[in-house]
Design a protein around this motif. Structure first.
Motif, PDB file in Angstrom:
ATOM      1  N   GLY A 102      -5.437   2.751  11.866  1.00  6.38           N
ATOM      2  CA  GLY A 102      -5.113   2.280  10.535  1.00  6.38           C
ATOM      3  C   GLY A 102      -5.260   3.361   9.487  1.00  6.38           C
ATOM      4  O   GLY A 102      -4.385   3.529   8.619  1.00  6.38           O
ATOM      5  N   PHE A 103      -6.342   4.120   9.570  1.00  4.68           N
ATOM      6  CA  PHE A 103      -6.590   5.146   8.553  1.00  4.68           C
ATOM      7  C   PHE A 103      -5.656   6.338   8.710  1.00  4.68           C
ATOM      8  O   PHE A 103      -5.442   7.094   7.763  1.00  4.68           O
ATOM      9  N   PHE A 104      -5.087   6.503   9.915  1.00  6.45           N
ATOM     10  CA  PHE A 104      -4.144   7.592  10.159  1.00  6.45           C
ATOM     11  C   PHE A 104      -3.009   7.555   9.124  1.00  6.45           C
ATOM     12  O   PHE A 104      -2.687   8.571   8.496  1.00  6.45           O
ATOM     13  N   GLY A 105      -2.404   6.394   8.950  1.00  3.59           N
ATOM     14  CA  GLY A 105      -1.266   6.282   8.035  1.00  3.59           C
ATOM     15  C   GLY A 105      -1.659   6.437   6.589  1.00  3.59           C
ATOM     16  O   GLY A 105      -0.914   7.021   5.781  1.00  3.59           O
ATOM     17  N   ASN A 106      -2.839   5.932   6.229  1.00  8.94           N
ATOM     18  CA  ASN A 106      -3.307   6.038   4.851  1.00  8.94           C
ATOM     19  C   ASN A 106      -3.453   7.498   4.441  1.00  8.94           C
ATOM     20  O   ASN A 106      -2.960   7.922   3.389  1.00  8.94           O
ATOM     21  N   VAL A 107      -4.109   8.270   5.273  1.00  3.19           N
ATOM     22  CA  VAL A 107      -4.362   9.670   4.918  1.00  3.19           C
ATOM     23  C   VAL A 107      -3.095  10.513   5.093  1.00  3.19           C
ATOM     24  O   VAL A 107      -2.889  11.487   4.359  1.00  3.19           O
ATOM     25  N   TYR A 108      -2.228  10.131   6.033  1.00  9.14           N
ATOM     26  CA  TYR A 108      -0.959  10.866   6.187  1.00  9.14           C
ATOM     27  C   TYR A 108      -0.174  10.828   4.882  1.00  9.14           C
ATOM     28  O   TYR A 108       0.243  11.869   4.358  1.00  9.14           O
ATOM     29  N   ILE A 109       0.035   9.625   4.347  1.00  9.10           N
ATOM     30  CA  ILE A 109       0.805   9.514   3.103  1.00  9.10           C
ATOM     31  C   ILE A 109       0.056  10.180   1.951  1.00  9.10           C
ATOM     32  O   ILE A 109       0.631  10.906   1.139  1.00  9.10           O
ATOM     33  N   GLY A 110      -1.257   9.933   1.886  1.00 11.04           N
ATOM     34  CA  GLY A 110      -2.046  10.504   0.803  1.00 11.04           C
ATOM     35  C   GLY A 110      -1.987  12.015   0.781  1.00 11.04           C
ATOM     36  O   GLY A 110      -1.808  12.630  -0.278  1.00 11.04           O
ATOM     37  N   TRP A 111      -2.102  12.642   1.971  1.00  7.69           N
ATOM     38  CA  TRP A 111      -2.114  14.101   1.992  1.00  7.69           C
ATOM     39  C   TRP A 111      -0.721  14.706   1.860  1.00  7.69           C
ATOM     40  O   TRP A 111      -0.579  15.863   1.442  1.00  7.69           O
ATOM     41  N   LEU A 112       0.310  13.944   2.165  1.00 12.10           N
ATOM     42  CA  LEU A 112       1.642  14.435   1.840  1.00 12.10           C
ATOM     43  C   LEU A 112       1.744  14.670   0.332  1.00 12.10           C
ATOM     44  O   LEU A 112       2.220  15.717  -0.112  1.00 12.10           O
ATOM     45  N   LEU A 144      10.473   9.212   4.003  1.00 11.21           N
ATOM     46  CA  LEU A 144      10.840   8.042   4.798  1.00 11.21           C
ATOM     47  C   LEU A 144       9.984   7.939   6.063  1.00 11.21           C
ATOM     48  O   LEU A 144       9.541   6.842   6.438  1.00 11.21           O
ATOM     49  N   VAL A 145       9.740   9.049   6.712  1.00 13.15           N
ATOM     50  CA  VAL A 145       8.863   9.053   7.891  1.00 13.15           C
ATOM     51  C   VAL A 145       7.456   8.603   7.507  1.00 13.15           C
ATOM     52  O   VAL A 145       6.821   7.802   8.206  1.00 13.15           O
ATOM     53  N   ALA A 146       6.961   9.099   6.377  1.00 14.86           N
ATOM     54  CA  ALA A 146       5.619   8.732   5.930  1.00 14.86           C
ATOM     55  C   ALA A 146       5.508   7.227   5.682  1.00 14.86           C
ATOM     56  O   ALA A 146       4.514   6.591   6.064  1.00 14.86           O
ATOM     57  N   GLY A 147       6.510   6.643   5.039  1.00 13.62           N
ATOM     58  CA  GLY A 147       6.485   5.207   4.788  1.00 13.62           C
ATOM     59  C   GLY A 147       6.461   4.401   6.075  1.00 13.62           C
ATOM     60  O   GLY A 147       5.744   3.393   6.183  1.00 13.62           O
ATOM     61  N   ALA A 148       7.228   4.817   7.075  1.00 13.03           N
ATOM     62  CA  ALA A 148       7.244   4.115   8.355  1.00 13.03           C
ATOM     63  C   ALA A 148       5.888   4.210   9.055  1.00 13.03           C
ATOM     64  O   ALA A 148       5.403   3.228   9.644  1.00 13.03           O
ATOM     65  N   ILE A 149       5.260   5.381   8.988  1.00 14.31           N
ATOM     66  CA  ILE A 149       3.927   5.547   9.578  1.00 14.31           C
ATOM     67  C   ILE A 149       2.935   4.610   8.896  1.00 14.31           C
ATOM     68  O   ILE A 149       2.081   3.995   9.550  1.00 14.31           O
ATOM     69  N   GLY A 150       3.031   4.470   7.571  1.00 16.98           N
ATOM     70  CA  GLY A 150       2.132   3.586   6.841  1.00 16.98           C
ATOM     71  C   GLY A 150       2.241   2.140   7.291  1.00 16.98           C
ATOM     72  O   GLY A 150       1.230   1.437   7.431  1.00 16.98           O
ATOM     73  N   LEU A 151       3.458   1.661   7.534  1.00  9.23           N
ATOM     74  CA  LEU A 151       3.635   0.284   7.999  1.00  9.23           C
ATOM     75  C   LEU A 151       3.042   0.088   9.393  1.00  9.23           C
ATOM     76  O   LEU A 151       2.445  -0.954   9.682  1.00  9.23           O
TER      77      LEU A 151
END
Length: 435
Positions: free
Chosen positions: A242-252, A403-410
């Motif tokens: 779960g936290f993977f997607g949160n930090v992925y988008i945040g650090w982008l 777009l990739v980041a948004g998909a990872i977040g979902l």
């Protein structure tokens, strides 16, 4: 049977809470300003060192890989070595690395300095989680976490506004050196002021307030076998994924927002310093608001896990949808507004994730479980700047990367729903490993 009234917070505990949370908040701000110096100086460093966009993406990720893997040990080190001593050493190490970046002569040396910064900063957030777990009643922990978790957003927001003028006047190298000096000062203040929970002599009223309905922190230290057993629980993997997607988008956004505004939105460097600050101000509000709402839901009858899980999932979905909007809009105003919404909900979800980890963890393993979760997050955080750099270099646009980041977040929102059960990890399940 009559319901017992919750004990009131004592004056002594309130004083400890205020001083420790204030210091943690300030140190977290500086922590993220240190991380953000490279993003602020991105165009100037690329020009001086002759770096491609892809090479800058690797440099932006150089901090994150050692940070992520050091987190695996950092939580256990905090739980065993205690917050006062561990955070002092952590501050000294990362401040040395930050100052050293001002003296680098080539790309390789810069990679080493950023890697050392990541190693030094790894204990920061597990320490903050443990401090709140020790000194706040369970029903108040989400707000406490929300406050310190909002500090990174504020640090990221003020970094471009404060550091861009310093960089333009004195050069990017002095910017790194001055931030390193500030860290040494904070290390001395933290060591002088903070005292660990187990060395404070608490009165019965203090203990009654803190733990009248919860688990008293165990005196026994963390052992490797029990720490390793945390990975056998679905809860742990739910937090990691779960936290993977949160930090992925945040650090982008943390790593590339100034560069995105300059390259994709064609803003000048001085203007990016101002505009890049705006979205992260919303992160502070989102983090504190999420923590406040989680505690209110808890007080109204939802369990700590249920309330924090619900708000985390809502935050992740909203963060992802706002990232999609930012990717597709042609309007600079709508793009910045969408990124502001994404960061608002992202920090709300981040704060409730940390308080969710606290709620799921046995008392002696609060920093350990939080650090394992953060490890999963920063694998995503390490990938985001590097993947984004390569995608932008290949496609000439940030749109596919967003777009990739948004998909990872979902996908990460789904992980919270599917993996995290209603009950915490029982301390008794780890106890046999300590025999």
């Amino acid at each position: 049977m009559a319901k017992l009234e919750r004990a009131a917070c004592t004056r002594r505990v309130r004083k400890i809470q205020t001083s420790s949370l204030l210091l943690i908040f300030i140190i977290c701000i500086v922590n993220y300003m240190d991380r953000g110096t490279l993003s602020v100086a991105n165009p100037l460093i690329r020009n001086e060192l002759g770096l491609s966009i892809a090479e800058m993406g690797v440099l932006l990720s150089a901090f994150l890989w050692p940070y992520a893997f050091t987190l695996l040990l950092a939580g256990a080190i905090v739980d065993r070595g205690k917050p006062r001593r561990v955070l002092t050493v952590s501050l000294i190490v990362w401040s040395l690395a930050q100052a050293a970046a001002g003296f680098i002569a080539n790309y390789g040396q810069f990679l080493v300095a950023r890697a050392l910064l990541g190693i030094g900063e790894a204990p920061m957030f597990p320490t903050a989680a443990r401090v709140v777990k020790d000194w706040y009643h369970e029903k108040d922990q989400a707000l406490g976490v929300g406050i310190w978790n909002g500090a990174p957003s504020l640090g990221t927001a003020i970094a471009p506004a404060l550091l861009t003028p310093v960089m333009l006047v004195f050069g990017w190298r002095w910017m790194f050196v001055l931030m390193g000096g500030l860290g040494f000062i904070l290390a001395a203040v933290w060591y002088a002021v903070y005292r660990d929970f187990d060395v404070e002599t608490l009165e019965p009223m203090d203990r009654n307030y803190l733990y009248d309905g919860g688990e008293l922190p165990e005196a026994r230290p963390v052992h490797a076998a029990a720490w390793g057993k945390l990975f056998s629980f679905r809860t742990t993997w739910g937090l990691i994924l779960g936290f993977f997607g949160n930090v992925y988008i945040g650090w982008l956004f943390i790593a590339w927002l100034p560069g995105y505004l300059e390259m994709q939105r064609h803003m000048s460097i001085p203007k990016t310093g101002l505009v890049a600050s705006v979205p992260f101000l919303f992160g502070l509000v989102g983090s504190i608001g999420g923590g406040f709402l989680a505690d209110r839901l808890n007080a109204r009858g939802m369990t700590a896990i249920a309330s924090r899980k619900l708000l985390t999932v809502i935050g992740m979905v909203a963060m992802s949808l706002a990232t999609f909007v930012a990717a597709e809009t042609a309007s600079n105003l709508i793009a910045v507004a969408s990124i502001s919404v994404a960061i608002f909900f992202g920090f709300s979800a981040s704060g409730t994730s940390w308080s969710l980890a606290n709620a799921c963890a046995p008392s002696s393993y609060a920093a350990s479980l939080g650090a394992i979760m953060d490890f999963g997050g920063f694998i995503g955080g390490a990938l985001a700047p590097m993947v984004t750099g390569f995608v932008v270099q290949i496609t000439g646009s940030f749109t596919p990367a967003l777009l990739v980041a948004g998909a990872i977040g979902l996908c990460s929102a789904a992980a919270y729903v599917l993996f995290i059960p209603a009950e915490p990890i029982p301390g008794a399940a780890l106890a046999p490993s300590l025999a």
